[in-house]
Every structure is written in structure tokens, then in C-alpha cells.
Design a protein around this motif. Structure first.
Motif, PDB file in Angstrom:
ATOM      1  N   ILE A  62      -1.199 -12.276  -4.355  1.00 57.02           N
ATOM      2  CA  ILE A  62      -1.840 -11.510  -4.720  1.00 57.02           C
ATOM      3  C   ILE A  62      -3.281 -10.862  -4.929  1.00 57.02           C
ATOM      4  O   ILE A  62      -4.161 -11.867  -5.070  1.00 57.02           O
ATOM      5  CB  ILE A  62      -1.213 -12.616  -6.676  1.00 57.02           C
ATOM      6  CG1 ILE A  62      -0.112 -13.093  -6.173  1.00 57.02           C
ATOM      7  CG2 ILE A  62      -1.962 -11.628  -7.893  1.00 57.02           C
ATOM      8  CD1 ILE A  62       0.112 -14.337  -6.883  1.00 57.02           C
ATOM      9  N   ALA A  63      -3.185  -9.738  -4.725  1.00 59.05           N
ATOM     10  CA  ALA A  63      -3.915  -9.036  -4.548  1.00 59.05           C
ATOM     11  C   ALA A  63      -3.839  -7.321  -4.174  1.00 59.05           C
ATOM     12  O   ALA A  63      -2.493  -6.524  -4.083  1.00 59.05           O
ATOM     13  CB  ALA A  63      -4.896  -9.529  -3.646  1.00 59.05           C
ATOM     14  N   ASN A  64      -4.966  -6.374  -4.530  1.00 60.41           N
ATOM     15  CA  ASN A  64      -4.990  -5.020  -3.736  1.00 60.41           C
ATOM     16  C   ASN A  64      -6.184  -4.877  -2.674  1.00 60.41           C
ATOM     17  O   ASN A  64      -5.034  -6.338  -1.838  1.00 60.41           O
ATOM     18  CB  ASN A  64      -5.942  -4.478  -4.941  1.00 60.41           C
ATOM     19  CG  ASN A  64      -7.399  -4.663  -5.482  1.00 60.41           C
ATOM     20  OD1 ASN A  64      -7.909  -5.298  -4.393  1.00 60.41           O
ATOM     21  ND2 ASN A  64      -7.497  -4.179  -5.968  1.00 60.41           N
ATOM     22  N   GLY A  65      -5.627  -4.010  -1.964  1.00 59.70           N
ATOM     23  CA  GLY A  65      -6.337  -3.733  -0.738  1.00 59.70           C
ATOM     24  C   GLY A  65      -7.780  -4.080  -0.902  1.00 59.70           C
ATOM     25  O   GLY A  65      -8.261  -4.912   0.487  1.00 59.70           O
ATOM     26  N   HIS A  66      -8.220  -4.014  -1.838  1.00 56.55           N
ATOM     27  CA  HIS A  66      -9.403  -5.354  -1.441  1.00 56.55           C
ATOM     28  C   HIS A  66      -9.759  -6.450  -1.587  1.00 56.55           C
ATOM     29  O   HIS A  66      -9.726  -7.179  -0.594  1.00 56.55           O
ATOM     30  CB  HIS A  66     -10.409  -4.960  -2.608  1.00 56.55           C
ATOM     31  CG  HIS A  66     -11.130  -2.655  -3.449  1.00 56.55           C
ATOM     32  ND1 HIS A  66     -10.639  -2.258  -3.200  1.00 56.55           N
ATOM     33  CD2 HIS A  66     -12.429  -2.337  -2.544  1.00 56.55           C
ATOM     34  CE1 HIS A  66     -10.910  -0.767  -3.113  1.00 56.55           C
ATOM     35  NE2 HIS A  66     -12.291  -1.394  -2.882  1.00 56.55           N
ATOM     36  N   GLY A 198       2.748   3.860   0.201  1.00 60.83           N
ATOM     37  CA  GLY A 198       3.584   4.108   0.948  1.00 60.83           C
ATOM     38  C   GLY A 198       4.661   2.765   0.802  1.00 60.83           C
ATOM     39  O   GLY A 198       5.783   3.456   1.156  1.00 60.83           O
ATOM     40  N   MET A 199       4.382   2.070   0.594  1.00 57.19           N
ATOM     41  CA  MET A 199       4.967   0.564   0.543  1.00 57.19           C
ATOM     42  C   MET A 199       5.837   0.786  -1.504  1.00 57.19           C
ATOM     43  O   MET A 199       6.989   0.187  -1.396  1.00 57.19           O
ATOM     44  CB  MET A 199       4.359  -0.599   0.468  1.00 57.19           C
ATOM     45  CG  MET A 199       3.810  -0.889   2.317  1.00 57.19           C
ATOM     46  SD  MET A 199       3.276  -2.436   1.409  1.00 57.19           S
ATOM     47  CE  MET A 199       4.607  -3.298   2.083  1.00 57.19           C
ATOM     48  N   MET A 200       5.708   1.575  -2.003  1.00 56.09           N
ATOM     49  CA  MET A 200       6.429   2.168  -3.545  1.00 56.09           C
ATOM     50  C   MET A 200       6.588   1.661  -4.395  1.00 56.09           C
ATOM     51  O   MET A 200       7.753   0.720  -5.199  1.00 56.09           O
ATOM     52  CB  MET A 200       8.016   2.583  -2.666  1.00 56.09           C
ATOM     53  CG  MET A 200       7.539   3.973  -1.747  1.00 56.09           C
ATOM     54  SD  MET A 200       9.183   4.363  -1.566  1.00 56.09           S
ATOM     55  CE  MET A 200      10.664   3.408  -1.108  1.00 56.09           C
ATOM     56  N   THR A 201       5.794   0.187  -4.490  1.00 55.87           N
ATOM     57  CA  THR A 201       5.428  -0.841  -5.342  1.00 55.87           C
ATOM     58  C   THR A 201       4.327  -1.068  -6.057  1.00 55.87           C
ATOM     59  O   THR A 201       3.588  -0.373  -5.575  1.00 55.87           O
ATOM     60  CB  THR A 201       5.668  -2.732  -4.924  1.00 55.87           C
ATOM     61  OG1 THR A 201       7.061  -2.191  -3.786  1.00 55.87           O
ATOM     62  CG2 THR A 201       6.761  -3.347  -5.782  1.00 55.87           C
ATOM     63  N   PRO A 202       4.239  -1.260  -6.867  1.00 52.45           N
ATOM     64  CA  PRO A 202       3.203  -1.195  -8.190  1.00 52.45           C
ATOM     65  C   PRO A 202       2.738  -1.787  -7.535  1.00 52.45           C
ATOM     66  O   PRO A 202       1.911  -2.766  -6.774  1.00 52.45           O
ATOM     67  CB  PRO A 202       3.939  -2.140  -9.453  1.00 52.45           C
ATOM     68  CG  PRO A 202       5.239  -1.568  -8.810  1.00 52.45           C
ATOM     69  CD  PRO A 202       5.477  -1.920  -8.655  1.00 52.45           C
ATOM     70  N   PRO A 203       0.838  -1.668  -7.912  1.00 54.19           N
ATOM     71  CA  PRO A 203      -0.568  -2.108  -7.284  1.00 54.19           C
ATOM     72  C   PRO A 203       0.032  -4.062  -7.385  1.00 54.19           C
ATOM     73  O   PRO A 203       0.359  -4.313  -8.802  1.00 54.19           O
ATOM     74  CB  PRO A 203      -1.833  -1.851  -8.242  1.00 54.19           C
ATOM     75  CG  PRO A 203      -0.825  -0.404  -8.718  1.00 54.19           C
ATOM     76  CD  PRO A 203       0.533  -0.853  -8.966  1.00 54.19           C
ATOM     77  N   GLY A 204      -0.810  -4.456  -6.570  1.00 53.52           N
ATOM     78  CA  GLY A 204      -0.685  -6.243  -7.137  1.00 53.52           C
ATOM     79  C   GLY A 204      -0.556  -6.979  -5.479  1.00 53.52           C
ATOM     80  O   GLY A 204      -0.919  -7.731  -5.585  1.00 53.52           O
ATOM     81  N   LEU A 205       0.480  -6.509  -5.122  1.00 51.20           N
ATOM     82  CA  LEU A 205       0.152  -7.306  -3.654  1.00 51.20           C
ATOM     83  C   LEU A 205      -0.673  -6.675  -1.971  1.00 51.20           C
ATOM     84  O   LEU A 205      -0.534  -5.160  -2.349  1.00 51.20           O
ATOM     85  CB  LEU A 205       2.072  -7.070  -2.775  1.00 51.20           C
ATOM     86  CG  LEU A 205       2.891  -7.593  -3.886  1.00 51.20           C
ATOM     87  CD1 LEU A 205       4.734  -7.773  -3.575  1.00 51.20           C
ATOM     88  CD2 LEU A 205       2.899  -9.105  -3.888  1.00 51.20           C
ATOM     89  N   GLY A 206      -0.991  -7.803  -1.940  1.00 52.97           N
ATOM     90  CA  GLY A 206      -2.564  -7.599  -0.899  1.00 52.97           C
ATOM     91  C   GLY A 206      -1.459  -8.342   0.507  1.00 52.97           C
ATOM     92  O   GLY A 206      -0.735  -9.118   0.641  1.00 52.97           O
ATOM     93  N   HIS A 251       7.059  -8.549  -8.594  1.00 53.33           N
ATOM     94  CA  HIS A 251       6.557  -7.751  -7.720  1.00 53.33           C
ATOM     95  C   HIS A 251       7.391  -7.961  -6.350  1.00 53.33           C
ATOM     96  O   HIS A 251       7.772  -6.723  -5.963  1.00 53.33           O
ATOM     97  CB  HIS A 251       4.877  -7.812  -7.306  1.00 53.33           C
ATOM     98  CG  HIS A 251       4.384  -7.133  -8.251  1.00 53.33           C
ATOM     99  ND1 HIS A 251       3.693  -7.517  -9.321  1.00 53.33           N
ATOM    100  CD2 HIS A 251       3.299  -6.267  -7.605  1.00 53.33           C
ATOM    101  CE1 HIS A 251       3.046  -7.262  -9.259  1.00 53.33           C
ATOM    102  NE2 HIS A 251       2.761  -5.887  -9.276  1.00 53.33           N
ATOM    103  N   LEU A 252       7.279  -9.384  -5.689  1.00 54.97           N
ATOM    104  CA  LEU A 252       8.737  -9.442  -4.897  1.00 54.97           C
ATOM    105  C   LEU A 252      10.435  -8.435  -4.765  1.00 54.97           C
ATOM    106  O   LEU A 252      10.353  -8.402  -3.976  1.00 54.97           O
ATOM    107  CB  LEU A 252       8.393 -11.149  -4.569  1.00 54.97           C
ATOM    108  CG  LEU A 252       7.129 -11.729  -4.389  1.00 54.97           C
ATOM    109  CD1 LEU A 252       7.741 -13.069  -4.062  1.00 54.97           C
ATOM    110  CD2 LEU A 252       7.166 -10.925  -2.626  1.00 54.97           C
ATOM    111  N   PHE A 253      10.432  -9.800  -6.366  1.00 56.62           N
ATOM    112  CA  PHE A 253      12.149  -8.457  -6.151  1.00 56.62           C
ATOM    113  C   PHE A 253      12.064  -7.170  -6.254  1.00 56.62           C
ATOM    114  O   PHE A 253      12.771  -6.036  -5.344  1.00 56.62           O
ATOM    115  CB  PHE A 253      12.788  -8.125  -7.360  1.00 56.62           C
ATOM    116  CG  PHE A 253      13.176  -9.769  -7.761  1.00 56.62           C
ATOM    117  CD1 PHE A 253      14.428 -10.424  -7.099  1.00 56.62           C
ATOM    118  CD2 PHE A 253      12.485 -11.266  -8.291  1.00 56.62           C
ATOM    119  CE1 PHE A 253      13.640 -11.943  -6.953  1.00 56.62           C
ATOM    120  CE2 PHE A 253      12.957 -12.511  -8.597  1.00 56.62           C
ATOM    121  CZ  PHE A 253      13.709 -13.030  -8.458  1.00 56.62           C
TER     122      PHE A 253
END
Length: 400
Positions: A62-66, A198-206, A251-253
């Protein structure tokens, strides 16, 4: 005013989220201890590996790119360790700074803001590291700020050519799903990404993908904490511990729906071809605008060599402050938001108003790209900015 209607954010993340992804997330909270969520996870992990073109491991945070940077860094390094950072933009520098903040000693090779990494320079720096103190080479596949696309395979070849033991860690936050990337075939040991481009999902998954060599290199890492520990996330028997606690359920769904579209319906190779074609249309338009009258406006692509340009985002320059003028006009009058020229000039420097970024990443097609180009040309006409002619017809020909 003609901006009424659905607004389009042509910025390099968060990108356009497909309705299917939004609909998949629009649901009640699931059982986190069994049932549907658990049943879909095996296939989800396998598809994440297919996306990165690896047979090895993936850890989800559960994270952004940072956060993905920090996950990789804390799992690889201990106090006193050294890294070599290959910088081609603000985010290459950002990963270096993040590692330094944890205490890593970072040596930089900075290639500027318009040119890619030179593998020979990497080989030279590693050959001079006769004691093998450099543990990891950090690089961006695509730096979102400059749109420079680097060659991880060539960097791996440079590392191997001088017989250096360094791990190769690559930031694919801007490129995954858009530009060709082959983790295993290119010899990449660690790769990081986030969900919102490119993964087309809201921010929140790293995400961190890693091979056994990286696992071994990081086995004794003393900056590893329980939350960031990638071994728990890839080896845990209990679902709960794979996420350091409660899973990011919705986010997983959403990610499941996005991967269905990208991997199983379009196919990753087809997605790479789509992004390449859309990118060429954007480049063709800016080349046309920069001809003749456009020379007075300083219009041009940031990266000269097409082979070194991102297929996900294009950084372009104008005479300052024309880029900012265009962005403000398209947002107010055309319903299109363009990306700021992040990191292309020091903060507060008027030169920053001479850069913009046009994203063509993720859930994007022909009419969206041509619409953005049409909005930019309309803005230049409305603002009396001199520019070359024929851009839209040339872009259409690329896509025809």
C-alpha cells in the motif's frame, strides 16, 4: 466556452482510469480472511509477473512510487553500503536522494535532461570500483520529467562486461505497460512500479519485482523493517501478512480488472504497439508545429533521438512562457489538462514556463490523442502563437 463535458487529464499520472476498473472498485468491503478476494490472488500475482516479463517474485505494497523506492532500498542496503545512480531527470535524482536519506552513499552519473544513460560511462565507473563497494546500480527506464527512455539491457551488459557484482534496480513507474520491458531477458534484478500510470489503477499500490539474486543480495539488509520486508510479502502463508496487515481490498479488485484488459484482452505486446503508435503521432505533430513559423516559438521535442523517447509521455519545449500559456488555455477553454514541465528548470525559474508534458499512457486511444493535439493547436491559434502547419493531418496519417 467549449470546455463543458468530460474533462481529459493528459498528464503523466494519475492516468485515465477505465470505467471497468472504477466499477470493479465500487462495491462493499469483502471478507479479508477468505472467499473471492483470496481466490483471485493467485492469478493476480501471476499476471503481475507476466506484465514485468519475469518468472520470479513480486511484492505488493500500500504505497505510491516513492514507497516502492523505499521498499527496494530498505531490502537491499545496510549502513555503509554504496549505490551508483544513473540520472536522466528529476525522478532518477529523486531515487538517489531517497537512498541517501536512508544513509546509502550514492555516487551519481548525471547524463543531463535530454540524453539517455551511456553504458560505456557506467562500465568505466564500475571498472574503477575495484573493491566492489557499489552494491546496486539505480536507474529509471523512463524518467517521467524528461521523457528520456533508457536501455536497461545495455546497462546490464556494461555491468557484466567489467565483471562487477552489482545488482541492477530499475524504476519502471512511468513505463510499465507502455514501453517494452523484459525483466528476465534483460537481466534486471529488481524493478519497481506504481499503479497510477500504465497500470490504469488509482494511486495507492506500489510493486517490487525481484529475482533470487536480489533476494540473496538483500538477505542481511539492516535497514529492512517489518512493513517493508519483501520476504514476508512473497513467502507469507497467511494472506494478511502478504500486505503487512489489512489488504488494499478495493485497489486489488480494480487492479484485477485492469490486468484483465491489459494482459488477457489486448495483450501486452499489442499494448506496447499501441503506445508506440500514439507516441509517434504526438512527435509528428510537434515536429510539424516546430517548422517554419514555429521556430520563432521555440517549439521542439525534448529528446532528439526517437529511439530514446518514451512511448508513455512526451516532454516538449517552447519559448517561455508559451508552454504555461497553452496549458492554462487548454484547461480553461478546451477541457484538457496538460502536464507541467516538472524538473526541467529550477523551481521559480521563468524558464520552467517553456516546458510541458503530454501523456499518452494507459487507457488511451486514437481519438483521445488527436483530441489533445487538436486542443493544443487551437490554443496556439487563440493565443496567436506562431507555429508550423499540417500537424494534425500528419498525426492522423501516422494513426491511419
Amino acid at each position: 466556452m467549449t470546455a463543458t463535458g468530460r474533462h481529459y487529464h493528459a498528464i503523466p499520472g494519475p492516468s485515465v482510469i477505465p470505467d471497468r476498473v472504477l466499477n470493479a472498485m465500487h462495491r462493499a468491503s469483502p471478507d479479508i480472511y477468505g472467499g473471492e478476494l483470496h481466490e483471485m490472488m493467485t492469478g493476480l500475482y501471476e499476471d503481475l509477473k507476466r506484465l514485468a516479463r519475469t518468472k520470479h517474485h513480486v511484492a505488493v505494497y500500500i504505497a505510491n512510487g516513492h514507497g516502492a523506492w523505499e521498499a527496494a532500498t530498505t531490502n537491499l542496503f545496510s549502513p555503509g553500503d554504496h549505490a551508483l545512480a544513473l540520472v536522466t531527470g528529476r525522478f532518477g535524482e529523486g531515487w538517489a536522494q531517497a537512498a541517501e536519506a536512508l544513509g546509502v552513499t550514492v555516487q551519481r552519473l548525471d547524463f543531463g535532461r535530454r540524453d539517455p544513460v551511456d553504458p560505456d560511462a557506467v562500465a568505466k565507473a564500475l571498472a574503477e570500483d575495484r573493491g566492489g563497494t557499489i552494491k546496486v546500480v539505480l536507474m529509471s527506464h523512463v524518467d517521467t520529467t524528461t521523457s528520456v527512455r533508457n536501455d536497461p539491457a545495455a546497462v546490464r551488459a556494461a555491468i557484466d562486461r567489467v565483471g562487477h557484482p552489482a545488482i541492477l534496480a530499475v524504476d519502471c513507474i512511468a513505463s510499465l505497460g507502455c514501453d517494452v520491458f523484459e525483466m528476465d531477458a534483460w537481466g534486471v534484478d529488481v524493478m519497481v512500479c506504481a499503479s497510477q500510470k500504465g497500470m490504469m489503477t488509482p494511486p495507492g499500490l506500489g510493486f517490487v519485482w525481484l529475482n533470487d539474486r536480489a533476494l540473496q543480495a538483500g538477505a542481511g539488509a539492516r535497514w529492512r523493517t517489518p512493513y517493508w520486508d519483501w520476504t514476508l510479502r512473497i513467502e507469507a502463508k497467511q494472506f494478511y501478512h502478504r500486505f503487512g496487515g489489512t489488504a488494499p481490498t478495493h485497489h486489488l479488485f480494480g487492479l484485477r480488472a485492469a490486468l484483465d484488459m491489459l494482459i488477457h484482452e489486448e495483450g501486452i505486446e499489442a499494448a506496447w504497439r499501441r503506445h508506440e503508435r500514439l507516441a509517434r503521432a504526438v512527435w509528428t505533430a510537434f515536429d510539424a508545429w516546430g517548422e517554419d513559423a514555429g521556430k520563432a516559438s521555440g517549439i521542439g521535442l525534448n529528446v532528439a533521438d526517437p529511439a530514446c523517447r518514451s512511448h508513455a509521455v512526451t516532454s516538449v519545449r517552447f519559448a517561455a512562457p508559451l508552454a504555461t500559456d497553452i496549458r492554462r488555455w487548454t484547461q480553461a477553454h478546451a477541457g484538457v489538462t496538460l502536464g507541467i514541465g516538472l524538473g526541467m528548470a529550477p523551481e521559480g525559474d521563468p524558464a520552467a514556463d517553456g516546458f510541458m508534458r503530454v501523456a499518452h499512457m494507459g487507457h488511451v486511444n486514437t481519438h483521445m490523442t488527436l483530441g489533445v493535439l487538436g486542443a493544443i493547436e487551437t490554443a496556439m491559434a487563440a493565443l496567436a502563437i506562431p507555429h508550423g502547419t499540417g500537424a494534425l493531418s500528419r498525426a492522423a496519417a501516422v494513426l491511419a
